[in-house]
Design a protein around this motif. Structure first.
Motif, mmCIF file in Angstrom:
data_model
loop_
_atom_site.group_PDB
_atom_site.id
_atom_site.type_symbol
_atom_site.label_atom_id
_atom_site.label_comp_id
_atom_site.label_asym_id
_atom_site.label_seq_id
_atom_site.Cartn_x
_atom_site.Cartn_y
_atom_site.Cartn_z
ATOM 1 N N THR A 3 2.261 -3.174 4.876
ATOM 2 C CA THR A 3 2.815 -3.848 3.713
ATOM 3 C C THR A 3 1.927 -5.043 3.387
ATOM 4 O O THR A 3 1.491 -5.765 4.284
ATOM 5 C CB THR A 3 4.251 -4.310 4.015
ATOM 6 N N LEU A 4 1.658 -5.268 2.118
ATOM 7 C CA LEU A 4 0.811 -6.378 1.688
ATOM 8 C C LEU A 4 1.664 -7.467 1.054
ATOM 9 O O LEU A 4 2.716 -7.193 0.471
ATOM 10 C CB LEU A 4 -0.216 -5.910 0.663
ATOM 11 N N ALA A 5 1.197 -8.686 1.159
ATOM 12 C CA ALA A 5 1.799 -9.757 0.373
ATOM 13 C C ALA A 5 1.416 -9.557 -1.086
ATOM 14 O O ALA A 5 0.295 -9.137 -1.394
ATOM 15 C CB ALA A 5 1.315 -11.112 0.866
ATOM 16 N N ARG A 6 2.335 -9.846 -1.984
ATOM 17 C CA ARG A 6 2.055 -9.621 -3.401
ATOM 18 C C ARG A 6 0.871 -10.452 -3.885
ATOM 19 O O ARG A 6 0.161 -10.050 -4.813
ATOM 20 C CB ARG A 6 3.288 -9.915 -4.241
ATOM 21 N N ASN A 7 0.645 -11.591 -3.262
ATOM 22 C CA ASN A 7 -0.489 -12.413 -3.699
ATOM 23 C C ASN A 7 -1.832 -11.790 -3.319
ATOM 24 O O ASN A 7 -2.886 -12.342 -3.646
ATOM 25 C CB ASN A 7 -0.375 -13.841 -3.187
ATOM 26 N N ALA A 8 -1.816 -10.632 -2.626
ATOM 27 C CA ALA A 8 -3.065 -9.900 -2.384
ATOM 28 C C ALA A 8 -3.712 -9.486 -3.699
ATOM 29 O O ALA A 8 -4.935 -9.321 -3.778
ATOM 30 C CB ALA A 8 -2.797 -8.669 -1.523
ATOM 31 N N LEU A 9 -2.917 -9.353 -4.742
ATOM 32 C CA LEU A 9 -3.464 -9.010 -6.055
ATOM 33 C C LEU A 9 -4.393 -10.107 -6.571
ATOM 34 O O LEU A 9 -5.345 -9.824 -7.300
ATOM 35 C CB LEU A 9 -2.329 -8.776 -7.060
#
Length: 291
Positions: A3-9
């Motif tokens: 699972t990634l943190a959304r701020n990875a975007l």
């Protein structure tokens, strides 16, 4: 898969071209095909405006759609609510009637199979059915199938070939969500290469799937992407990564020279690619006064 943190975007590369939107507008104007979007659920039109939506696929209706000046139209099939036999029959009829309308009007076309951004739907049945009729009865050679389930407004992103669903401040691999447990359209894979292999029963192995990365789309030169698509044959698959609507516009910019040359693909996508192929400008939701 992690699972990634959304701020990875926010860590994705910037765009290396000066005018993403202007390049896309020129690209859309360069290919002559009518864009036909087969929508398996009524929600597919939520990112477009000023587009006709047909609720039947009679030859007469499709002929009127081909004669209209707009570049794109939708056909609402509601096939996600059909069983396999019903959707096969519907898509055979649609393909035959599209060929009839094309011959009558002299207008070429491309087909987008617009489906769910969480990967639920009759895949590969619908696109394989379209291919069968268009090749056997229309004399077409479909070089490949392009898959792009990205849909920013719903929080669906594809990064490093893994499809994610945004849940709060996390990006969860699609195969780990409740959507993957759908009683009719269940799946296990989140990597779209493996998902294709899973859904096609190994007919299209993961290692043979072509991929287009976000970094490639955001680079200053799209020639490498265009060449990847040019090499595609025998209905092999392309997974397109995306995290922003501009990525869909960049992909269409890379694709456009091949469409102008007459190379043919079928598209399995969520709403973002359909909008970009049809040249529909983004706009804010309707205000109360407009309603």
């Amino acid at each position: 898969m992690a699972t990634l943190a959304r701020n990875a975007l926010d860590a994705l590369p910037p765009y290396g071209c000066a005018d993403v939107h202007g390049d896309w507008r020129k690209a859309v104007a360069s290919y002559p095909q009518k864009v036909v979007v087969l929508d398996d659920d009524p929600t597919g039109v939520q990112t477009v405006h000023d587009v006709y939506v047909y609720t039947d696929w009679k030859a007469e209706s499709l002929t009127r759609a081909f004669e209209a000046p707009e570049k794109m139209f939708f056909v609402l099939t509601n096939s996600r609510g059909m069983d396999a036999a019903e959707t096969r029959k519907a898509h055979e009829e649609i393909a035959r009637n599209l060929l009839a309308a094309s011959r009558k009007t002299g207008r070429d076309f491309l087909v987008v199979s617009r489906s769910d951004s969480t990967l639920r739907g009759h895949y590969p049945l619908e696109t394989e059915t379209l291919r069968g009729v268009l090749e056997a009865e229309g004399g077409m050679r479909l070089d490949g199938e392009i898959l792009m389930p990205f849909f920013a407004q719903g929080g669906r992103y594809t990064l490093d070939n893994v499809h994610y669903v945004a849940m709060g401040d996390r990006l969860v691999p699609a195969g780990e969500t409740e959507f993957a447990k759908d009683r009719t359209f269940s799946y296990a894979a989140s990597d779209l290469r493996a998902w294709i292999a899973e859904k096609t029963g190994g007919a299209y192995p993961a290692e043979n799937v072509t991929t287009v990365s976000v970094a490639e789309l955001r680079g200053g030169d799209l020639a490498a992407v265009t060449e990847k698509l040019r090499r595609l044959t025998d209905f092999n698959k392309v997974v397109v990564n995306a995290a922003d609507d501009r990525d869909a516009e960049r992909f269409v910019t890379a694709l456009a020279p091949l469409l102008a040359e007459g190379k043919r693909f079928v598209y399995r996508s969520a709403a973002a690619l359909a909008r970009a192929l049809g040249g529909v400008e983004d706009r804010a939701p309707l205000a109360r006064s407009e309603l």
